[in-house]
Design a protein around this motif. Sequence first.
Motif, PDB file in Angstrom:
ATOM      1  N   ILE A  78     -47.089  38.986 -14.285  1.00 23.24           N
ATOM      2  CA  ILE A  78     -46.564  39.072 -12.929  1.00 23.24           C
ATOM      3  C   ILE A  78     -45.484  40.147 -12.945  1.00 23.24           C
ATOM      4  O   ILE A  78     -44.568  40.051 -13.743  1.00 23.24           O
ATOM      5  CB  ILE A  78     -45.947  37.739 -12.461  1.00 23.24           C
ATOM      6  N   PRO A  79     -45.546  41.165 -12.096  1.00 23.06           N
ATOM      7  CA  PRO A  79     -46.634  41.486 -11.176  1.00 23.06           C
ATOM      8  C   PRO A  79     -47.889  41.910 -11.954  1.00 23.06           C
ATOM      9  O   PRO A  79     -47.794  42.341 -13.100  1.00 23.06           O
ATOM     10  CB  PRO A  79     -46.081  42.643 -10.347  1.00 23.06           C
ATOM     11  N   LYS A  81     -50.889  43.853 -13.573  1.00 26.31           N
ATOM     12  CA  LYS A  81     -51.024  45.214 -14.092  1.00 26.31           C
ATOM     13  C   LYS A  81     -52.508  45.455 -14.351  1.00 26.31           C
ATOM     14  O   LYS A  81     -53.158  44.701 -15.066  1.00 26.31           O
ATOM     15  CB  LYS A  81     -50.236  45.368 -15.394  1.00 26.31           C
TER      16      LYS A  81
END
Length: 115
Positions: A78-79, A81
Amino acid sequence: MKSNNKDNPIDIRPFGYAISLINGKWKMHILFWILHEDILRYNELKRRLGNVSYKMLSNQLKELEADGVIFRNEYPQIPPKVEYSLTELGISLMPILDALCAWGHEHVPDDWELK
Protein backbone atom coordinates in the motif's frame (compact mmCIF):
# COMPACT_ATOMS: atom_id res chain seq x y z
CA MET A 1 6.80 -10.40 -53.60
CA LYS A 2 3.50 -10.28 -55.47
CA SER A 3 1.75 -13.55 -56.12
CA ASN A 4 -1.13 -13.72 -58.57
CA ASN A 5 -1.17 -17.51 -58.54
CA LYS A 6 -4.76 -18.51 -57.78
CA ASP A 7 -3.59 -22.02 -56.86
CA ASN A 8 -1.42 -20.57 -54.09
CA PRO A 9 -3.53 -17.96 -52.22
CA ILE A 10 -1.78 -15.48 -49.96
CA ASP A 11 -2.05 -16.34 -46.26
CA ILE A 12 -3.05 -13.06 -44.57
CA ARG A 13 -3.14 -14.62 -41.07
CA PRO A 14 0.52 -13.95 -40.11
CA PHE A 15 0.20 -10.28 -41.10
CA GLY A 16 -3.17 -9.99 -39.36
CA TYR A 17 -1.79 -11.52 -36.18
CA ALA A 18 1.27 -9.25 -36.12
CA ILE A 19 -0.85 -6.14 -36.68
CA SER A 20 -3.35 -7.22 -34.01
CA LEU A 21 -0.57 -7.12 -31.41
CA ILE A 22 0.37 -3.51 -32.14
CA ASN A 23 -2.95 -2.16 -33.43
CA GLY A 24 -4.13 0.64 -31.19
CA LYS A 25 -3.43 4.33 -30.94
CA TRP A 26 -1.01 4.02 -28.01
CA LYS A 27 0.41 0.50 -28.16
CA MET A 28 3.49 1.36 -30.21
CA HIS A 29 4.15 4.37 -27.97
CA ILE A 30 3.85 2.17 -24.88
CA LEU A 31 6.24 -0.40 -26.35
CA PHE A 32 8.69 2.35 -27.34
CA TRP A 33 8.92 3.66 -23.77
CA ILE A 34 9.10 0.25 -22.12
CA LEU A 35 11.85 -0.71 -24.58
CA HIS A 36 13.90 2.34 -23.65
CA GLU A 37 13.30 2.17 -19.90
CA ASP A 38 13.18 -1.65 -19.45
CA ILE A 39 10.65 -1.39 -16.59
CA LEU A 40 8.07 1.37 -16.11
CA ARG A 41 5.45 2.00 -13.48
CA TYR A 42 1.98 3.08 -14.59
CA ASN A 43 2.37 6.77 -13.65
CA GLU A 44 5.85 6.97 -15.23
CA LEU A 45 4.39 5.62 -18.44
CA LYS A 46 1.45 8.05 -18.25
CA ARG A 47 3.85 11.00 -17.85
CA ARG A 48 5.93 9.95 -20.84
CA LEU A 49 2.88 9.49 -23.07
CA GLY A 50 1.27 12.81 -22.15
CA ASN A 51 -2.18 13.11 -23.76
CA VAL A 52 -3.36 9.54 -23.23
CA SER A 53 -6.33 9.21 -20.86
CA TYR A 54 -6.08 6.94 -17.83
CA LYS A 55 -8.83 4.69 -19.25
CA MET A 56 -7.18 4.40 -22.67
CA LEU A 57 -3.78 3.64 -21.13
CA SER A 58 -5.31 0.99 -18.86
CA ASN A 59 -7.14 -0.63 -21.79
CA GLN A 60 -4.07 -0.65 -24.04
CA LEU A 61 -1.91 -2.12 -21.25
CA LYS A 62 -4.52 -4.83 -20.57
CA GLU A 63 -4.61 -5.76 -24.26
CA LEU A 64 -0.81 -5.89 -24.51
CA GLU A 65 -0.69 -8.06 -21.39
CA ALA A 66 -3.49 -10.36 -22.63
CA ASP A 67 -1.61 -10.78 -25.93
CA GLY A 68 1.57 -11.72 -24.06
CA VAL A 69 3.57 -8.70 -25.27
CA ILE A 70 4.14 -7.10 -21.86
CA PHE A 71 4.39 -8.44 -18.33
CA ARG A 72 2.54 -6.79 -15.46
CA ASN A 73 4.19 -7.23 -12.06
CA GLU A 74 2.00 -6.17 -9.15
CA TYR A 75 3.56 -5.82 -5.71
CA PRO A 76 1.31 -6.46 -2.69
CA GLN A 77 1.82 -3.19 -0.85
CA ILE A 78 0.00 0.00 0.00
CA PRO A 79 -0.10 2.11 -2.11
CA PRO A 80 -0.17 -0.48 -4.90
CA LYS A 81 2.93 -0.71 -7.06
CA VAL A 82 2.66 -2.08 -10.60
CA GLU A 83 5.53 -2.35 -13.08
CA TYR A 84 5.42 -3.19 -16.78
CA SER A 85 8.16 -4.83 -18.82
CA LEU A 86 8.49 -6.64 -22.13
CA THR A 87 7.99 -10.39 -22.43
CA GLU A 88 10.06 -12.52 -24.81
CA LEU A 89 7.31 -12.03 -27.39
CA GLY A 90 7.47 -8.26 -26.84
CA ILE A 91 11.25 -8.27 -27.14
CA SER A 92 10.93 -10.18 -30.43
CA LEU A 93 8.85 -7.25 -31.80
CA MET A 94 11.60 -4.71 -31.08
CA PRO A 95 13.53 -5.10 -34.37
CA ILE A 96 10.33 -4.00 -36.11
CA LEU A 97 10.02 -0.98 -33.80
CA ASP A 98 13.71 -0.18 -34.35
CA ALA A 99 13.19 -0.34 -38.13
CA LEU A 100 10.24 2.07 -37.86
CA CYS A 101 12.34 4.45 -35.76
CA ALA A 102 15.20 4.32 -38.28
CA TRP A 103 12.77 5.00 -41.13
CA GLY A 104 11.33 7.93 -39.15
CA HIS A 105 14.81 9.40 -38.58
CA GLU A 106 15.43 9.32 -42.31
CA HIS A 107 12.09 10.77 -43.41
CA VAL A 108 10.70 13.07 -40.70
CA PRO A 109 10.20 16.62 -42.04
CA ASP A 110 12.04 19.34 -40.12
CA ASP A 111 8.79 21.12 -39.24
CA TRP A 112 6.85 18.01 -38.10
CA GLU A 113 5.51 18.07 -34.52
CA LEU A 114 4.16 15.20 -32.43
CA LYS A 115 0.47 15.78 -31.69
